[in-house]
Scaffold this active site. Structure first.
Site, mmCIF file in Angstrom:
data_model
loop_
_atom_site.group_PDB
_atom_site.id
_atom_site.type_symbol
_atom_site.label_atom_id
_atom_site.label_comp_id
_atom_site.label_asym_id
_atom_site.label_seq_id
_atom_site.Cartn_x
_atom_site.Cartn_y
_atom_site.Cartn_z
ATOM 1 C CB SER A 71 10.754 -47.674 37.209
ATOM 2 O OG SER A 71 12.120 -47.917 37.385
ATOM 3 C CE1 TYR B 266 10.389 -53.258 36.012
ATOM 4 C CE2 TYR B 266 12.257 -51.811 36.418
ATOM 5 C CZ TYR B 266 11.035 -52.331 36.811
ATOM 6 O OH TYR B 266 10.462 -51.920 37.986
#
Ligand code: NAD
Length: 280
Positions: A163, A176
């Site tokens: 990501s 995250y």
């Protein structure tokens, strides 16, 4: 010479999180390459629907309900896949995501607003563990189970999903962000670990795509862009969100030995330039 034409005829591709937005698109695209797809997801309904769509369109796929956080569940499904489709050639670790319990309301701590907002101090321990585990352990455990099938075979590969958070963390989502940084790191580690086996391990780092997972952060109830959306787009040189289809070319490049036989341990951003832009 045309650099590559993808042919994955009879290759067994195991996809976790296949019921999700990104891997649904990956599975449909891969079904046109001759691959045999094992569609794994904790959401059985989603993968059964995908299996139906792929098989009706002439592809070969089989859906499995599976929890990537449970070695027992993965081992059981692994046995079933061996019987149904054969040894795994390619693993795509697509299960992952964030959770509101691990998300702060504030971007920056303001001591005067600590009573009104969910700050870093209010984050739920279980929520943090859940997000960290889903993204990190949920990639590591399936890799332990399925990469064993690849030992001694040719043309095998593991694809992880990292990501933008892995490069520099985004505000509000510490668990995250840390887990995805772990995924980029783990991708490099795996590539080195498998050097004698010629199993290539790479990751794709998607930029910003509007999905169920993030739409509440990106648009308000009226469908208007939030402040976060405005910030994202002003930091994306291409000035738009990505389309999920725009990830498929990178996936195919990484899976195709003719195209990327010397590529391992990389994380490729597909982000409209977000990770390249300093904001100035
Ligand atoms: P999604 O929520 O649509 O898909 C994730 C899938 O994983 C879901 O079908 C879900 O049921 C499944 N899943 C969740 N927990 C599971 C478990 N324990 N066992 C098995 N399956 C489980 O999300 P997506 O947008 O398609 O994201 C796919 C991957 O890409 C994730 O790792 C996500 O973090 C990453 N990613 C997405 C974006 C984006 O903009 N959508 C950006 C960067 C990275």
């Amino acid at each position: 010479m045309i650099p590559f034409e993808i042919n994955l005829l009879n290759k067994v591709v195991v996809i976790t999180g296949a019921g999700g937005i990104i891997c649904n698109t990956f599975a449909k695209a891969l079904s046109k390459t001759g691959a045999k797809l094992a569609l794994l997801d904790i959401n059985e309904e989603a993968v059964l629907q995908l299996e139906k769509e792929i098989n009706e369109a002439g592809g070969t796929s089989q859906a499995y309900k599976c929890n990537v956080l449970s070695s027992d569940s993965l081992k059981k499904i692994h046995e079933e896949i061996l019987k149904d489709l054969g040894l795994c050639d390619i693993l795509i670790n697509g299960a992952g995501g964030n959770n509101p319990k691990a998300t702060t309301d504030d971007e920056y701590l303001d001591r005067n607003k600590m009573n009104e907002l969910k700050t870093f101090y209010d984050l739920d321990e279980d929520g943090i563990r859940f997000v960290f585990d889903l993204n990190f352990m949920g990639t590591l455990l399936p890799t332990q189970i399925f990469s064993k099938d690849m030992l001694g075979k040719e043309g095998c590969s593991v694809i992880n999903i990292s990501s933008m958070n892995a490069y520099t963390p985004l505000t509000k989502i510490p668990a995250y962000s840390a887990a995805k940084a772990g995924i980029s790191n783990f991708t490099q580690w795996l590539a080195v670990y498998f050097k004698n086996e010629n199993i290539r391990c790479n990751a794709i780092a998607p930029g910003f795509f509007v999905t169920k997972q993030n739409e509440k952060m990106l648009f308000n109830d009226l469908g208007e862009p939030t402040e976060r959306t405005k910030k994202i787009l002003s930091n994306t040189p291409m000035n738009r969100f990505g389309k999920i289809d725009e990830l498929v070319g990178t996936l195919f490049f990484l899976l195709c030995n003719d195209a990327s036989s010397f590529v391992t341990g990389v994380v490729i951003p597909v982000d409209g330039g977000f990770s390249a832009y300093s904001g100035v």
